[in-house]
Design an enzyme around this catalytic site. Structure first.
Site, PDB file in Angstrom:
ATOM      1  N   ASP A  43       0.832  -1.209   0.000  1.00 25.79           N
ATOM      2  CA  ASP A  43       0.000   0.000   0.000  1.00 25.79           C
ATOM      3  C   ASP A  43       0.865   1.258   0.000  1.00 25.79           C
ATOM      4  O   ASP A  43       1.693   1.445   0.887  1.00 25.79           O
ATOM      5  CB  ASP A  43      -0.917   0.016   1.230  1.00 25.79           C
ATOM      6  N   GLY A  71       1.067   1.717   7.570  1.00 29.37           N
ATOM      7  CA  GLY A  71       1.960   0.659   8.026  1.00 29.37           C
ATOM      8  C   GLY A  71       1.496  -0.071   9.269  1.00 29.37           C
ATOM      9  O   GLY A  71       2.249  -0.833   9.867  1.00 29.37           O
ATOM     10  N   ARG A 125      -4.517  -4.175  10.802  1.00 27.02           N
ATOM     11  CA  ARG A 125      -5.955  -3.898  10.815  1.00 27.02           C
ATOM     12  C   ARG A 125      -6.477  -3.798  12.249  1.00 27.02           C
ATOM     13  O   ARG A 125      -7.268  -2.908  12.577  1.00 27.02           O
ATOM     14  CB  ARG A 125      -6.686  -5.010  10.065  1.00 27.02           C
ATOM     15  N   SER A 141       4.185  -6.862   3.387  1.00 22.72           N
ATOM     16  CA  SER A 141       3.067  -5.974   3.704  1.00 22.72           C
ATOM     17  C   SER A 141       2.277  -6.479   4.905  1.00 22.72           C
ATOM     18  O   SER A 141       2.140  -7.684   5.110  1.00 22.72           O
ATOM     19  CB  SER A 141       2.133  -5.877   2.490  1.00 22.72           C
ATOM     20  N   ALA A 142       1.749  -5.546   5.672  1.00 20.51           N
ATOM     21  CA  ALA A 142       0.890  -5.894   6.807  1.00 20.51           C
ATOM     22  C   ALA A 142      -0.497  -6.318   6.346  1.00 20.51           C
ATOM     23  O   ALA A 142      -1.267  -6.904   7.105  1.00 20.51           O
ATOM     24  CB  ALA A 142       0.771  -4.711   7.759  1.00 20.51           C
ATOM     25  N   SER A 143      -0.812  -6.044   5.082  1.00 23.50           N
ATOM     26  CA  SER A 143      -2.144  -6.318   4.561  1.00 23.50           C
ATOM     27  C   SER A 143      -2.428  -7.813   4.446  1.00 23.50           C
ATOM     28  O   SER A 143      -1.619  -8.576   3.913  1.00 23.50           O
ATOM     29  CB  SER A 143      -2.310  -5.672   3.177  1.00 23.50           C
ATOM     30  N   ASN A 181      -4.794  -8.729   2.636  1.00 24.18           N
ATOM     31  CA  ASN A 181      -5.375  -8.799   1.294  1.00 24.18           C
ATOM     32  C   ASN A 181      -4.330  -8.633   0.203  1.00 24.18           C
ATOM     33  O   ASN A 181      -4.668  -8.416  -0.961  1.00 24.18           O
ATOM     34  CB  ASN A 181      -6.437  -7.707   1.139  1.00 24.18           C
ATOM     35  N   ASP A 220       6.707   3.352   2.291  1.00 25.45           N
ATOM     36  CA  ASP A 220       6.142   4.708   2.278  1.00 25.45           C
ATOM     37  C   ASP A 220       5.789   5.199   3.677  1.00 25.45           C
ATOM     38  O   ASP A 220       5.316   6.317   3.833  1.00 25.45           O
ATOM     39  CB  ASP A 220       4.893   4.764   1.398  1.00 25.45           C
TER      40      ASP A 220
END
Length: 218
Positions: free
Chosen positions: A11, A46, A49, A114-116, A118, A170
């Site tokens: 992201d 960063g 959820r 990534s922490a995502s 998804n 980012d």
């Protein structure tokens, strides 16, 4: 020359889904009876959820049971998934494909970090799933950035030493995570925010092949 490996956040680095997250969190905040601004959304960069929900409830001065939190996390994610189901290759940020293709052509190991949770469906939607040798996402890690777990797992899977790992991020939490284990940190975005990074670029269009060669051959 040591073997190098590159790890990319998702992201705000590969694609910009922050706007989708914001709309979904804002919708939840409105359902809970308070406002949620884009400025407040910056605190979510960063962050996992679960932690994002905790911050949202702090902003709204709301208490909640674990059962309520679980319901809200599910509804937020469902709304967010509705947005990402419409994503295409057009959602890849400018300059990203040039960098990924350059590294791929040179057989440089690459991972997504990534922490995502998804991350995989997003990469499939935009056609980048097969670009990475390994994907570390929110399903693989227990500790959120600035803990470096997401990057150390990525480096280990790529079989690259931490000092030979280059991280593109980012968020300041992501930069700090990379720095903690002596990885090379490349900030993508605002220089004032990402001042702790080893290198900073506004976006990938500013990254040329000479810079990439410098990282590969260092």
């Amino acid at each position: 020359m040591s073997k190098k490996g590159f790890i990319f956040d998702l992201d705000g680095v590969i694609v910009d889904t922050a706007g989708f997250h914001y709309l979904a969190w804002k919708s939840l905040a409105n359902d809970l009876g308070f406002e949620f601004t884009e400025e407040q959304n910056e605190r979510f960069k960063g962050v996992s959820r679960v932690r994002s929900l905790e911050i949202l409830l702090e902003i709204g001065k709301r208490k909640a049971t674990q059962e309520e939190k679980d319901v809200w996390l599910t509804s937020k994610n469902a709304e967010y998934l509705g947005y990402i189901e419409k994503m295409t290759k057009a959602d890849i940020l400018p300059g990203v494909l040039d960098v990924l293709n350059y590294l791929k052509e040179r057989n440089i190991p690459m991972a997504l970090g990534s922490a995502s949770k998804n991350a995989q469906p997003i990469l499939k939607r935009v056609g980048l799933y097969d670009m990475f040798d390994f994907i570390v996402d929110g399903n693989h890690v227990e500790k959120a950035k600035p803990d470096p777990e997401v990057f150390t797992i990525g480096a280990e899977e790529l079989e690259v030493d931490f000092k030979d790992t280059i991280v593109f991020e980012d968020s300041i939490a992501g930069i700090q995570a990379a720095n903690k284990v002596n990885m090379v940190s490349v900030g993508i975005g605002d220089a004032e925010t990402l001042y702790e990074a080893d290198y900073i670029f506004k976006d990938f269009t500013e990254i040329n092949t000479q810079f990439l060669d410098q990282l590969i051959n260092a």
